[in-house]
Design a protein around this motif. Sequence first.
Motif, mmCIF file in Angstrom:
data_model
loop_
_atom_site.group_PDB
_atom_site.id
_atom_site.type_symbol
_atom_site.label_atom_id
_atom_site.label_comp_id
_atom_site.label_asym_id
_atom_site.label_seq_id
_atom_site.Cartn_x
_atom_site.Cartn_y
_atom_site.Cartn_z
ATOM 1 N N TYR A 72 0.916 -1.247 0.089
ATOM 2 C CA TYR A 72 0.025 -0.035 0.045
ATOM 3 C C TYR A 72 0.935 1.256 0.215
ATOM 4 N N MET A 73 0.422 2.262 -0.364
ATOM 5 C CA MET A 73 0.893 3.742 -0.264
ATOM 6 C C MET A 73 -0.149 4.679 0.228
ATOM 7 N N TYR A 74 0.424 5.746 0.934
ATOM 8 C CA TYR A 74 -0.089 6.615 1.465
ATOM 9 C C TYR A 74 0.348 8.141 1.564
ATOM 10 N N ALA A 75 -0.473 9.059 1.414
ATOM 11 C CA ALA A 75 0.082 10.644 1.251
ATOM 12 C C ALA A 75 0.241 10.856 2.710
ATOM 13 N N GLU A 114 0.632 -10.494 8.021
ATOM 14 C CA GLU A 114 1.682 -9.321 7.744
ATOM 15 C C GLU A 114 1.054 -7.922 7.272
ATOM 16 N N LEU A 115 0.018 -7.942 6.188
ATOM 17 C CA LEU A 115 -0.486 -6.832 5.847
ATOM 18 C C LEU A 115 -1.469 -5.998 6.860
ATOM 19 N N LEU A 116 -2.254 -6.873 7.640
ATOM 20 C CA LEU A 116 -3.191 -6.458 8.659
ATOM 21 C C LEU A 116 -2.479 -5.746 9.753
ATOM 22 N N LYS A 117 -1.415 -6.375 10.138
ATOM 23 C CA LYS A 117 -0.420 -5.826 11.203
ATOM 24 C C LYS A 117 0.274 -4.507 10.961
ATOM 25 N N SER A 118 0.599 -4.458 9.439
ATOM 26 C CA SER A 118 1.237 -3.260 9.373
ATOM 27 C C SER A 118 0.146 -1.971 9.187
ATOM 28 N N LEU A 119 -0.989 -2.432 8.686
ATOM 29 C CA LEU A 119 -2.003 -1.263 8.749
ATOM 30 C C LEU A 119 -2.482 -1.078 10.121
ATOM 31 N N GLU A 120 -2.667 -2.004 10.718
ATOM 32 C CA GLU A 120 -2.911 -1.477 12.363
ATOM 33 C C GLU A 120 -1.792 -0.589 13.056
ATOM 34 N N ASN A 121 -0.510 -0.794 12.888
ATOM 35 C CA ASN A 121 0.560 -0.380 13.297
ATOM 36 C C ASN A 121 0.334 1.294 12.641
ATOM 37 N N LEU A 122 0.024 1.235 11.310
ATOM 38 C CA LEU A 122 -0.127 2.724 10.808
ATOM 39 C C LEU A 122 -1.246 3.490 11.500
ATOM 40 N N ASP A 152 -8.349 6.943 8.484
ATOM 41 C CA ASP A 152 -9.381 7.612 7.657
ATOM 42 C C ASP A 152 -9.061 8.933 7.126
ATOM 43 N N GLU A 153 -8.255 9.698 7.488
ATOM 44 C CA GLU A 153 -8.014 11.234 6.830
ATOM 45 C C GLU A 153 -6.997 11.087 5.726
ATOM 46 N N ILE A 154 -6.251 10.044 5.495
ATOM 47 C CA ILE A 154 -5.307 10.100 4.658
ATOM 48 C C ILE A 154 -5.846 9.353 3.244
ATOM 49 N N PRO A 155 -5.215 9.831 2.180
ATOM 50 C CA PRO A 155 -5.462 8.732 0.901
ATOM 51 C C PRO A 155 -4.531 7.611 1.024
ATOM 52 N N LEU A 156 -5.279 6.651 0.619
ATOM 53 C CA LEU A 156 -4.396 5.463 0.673
ATOM 54 C C LEU A 156 -4.956 4.358 -0.199
#
Length: 288
Positions: free
Chosen positions: A32-35, A51-59, A66-70
Amino acid sequence: MCIIAIKPAHHKMIDNSIIETMFENNPDGAGYMYAYNNRVHIEKGFMTLKELLKSLENLKKKIDIDEIPLILHFRISTSGKTDGATCHPFPVTSDLSALRKTHIITTLGMAHNGIISDFEEKKSIYSDTQLFINKCVSYLYDMNPKFLHDDRTKKLLEPIINGSRLAFLNSHGNIYRIGDWIENDGVYYSNEGYIPWQSRYYHYNDAYYSKYYYGDDYYYYGDEDQELKILEKLEAYEEITNSEDICYIRTMYDIVEETENTEIYDVVGMFVKVDPVASRAIRLEGVD
């Protein structure tokens, strides 16, 4: 086939159940990428859903997601290596080493859904997307950093990408889409691979094939011309080496058995063996 999901800024995060569906349908890695803070942050190389869900939870713990484009991408490998470094998204750069980084901060990122055959190279570790960025998109960016604002860009790229979908995200949080997209609840998807699978169960009475268990079969509105072409090849017992056809089989039909280097699919009642390493598929002779 792959799938891209675009969550705009100021919009709730995509539900984990949808993320799980997209990963199951496209299991060769995610990213994924986000600004944020005037930069595009790329995190990729997640070869398991956990691994993906853990990374998103850390983010989520660091910023209000919710506020950033992803933009999320889930991969089915058709060219290049099947590893974390070949997962999307990618920075828009001609630097091949940067295109294989799993964590990078840049000014413009890109994800791709489809196959750009003009940029496929046999036995290369780089995918068609990486080489497309390296040899084409990066030069457009170098010549004009605002090339995505130019209406001529879409007209230039569409014949090259041949029906693919491209998603760009820049450091200001602007999202650019090229190709046909599906909008659902404010989120844009590059195809219907986010739709949950519908369970169906089958088995054969034949002693040899009774061990095959038919599990989940998802909704798909198929390309009849492509399906007919594949079926004609299978009826003639011809090997299929076209990566687009192999991708079609892997994405659209039931998998009935999987080993380390072999996948067996039921293509409308005909068993098809796919060898991901050799990138070929063939009907199993003697099986109806």
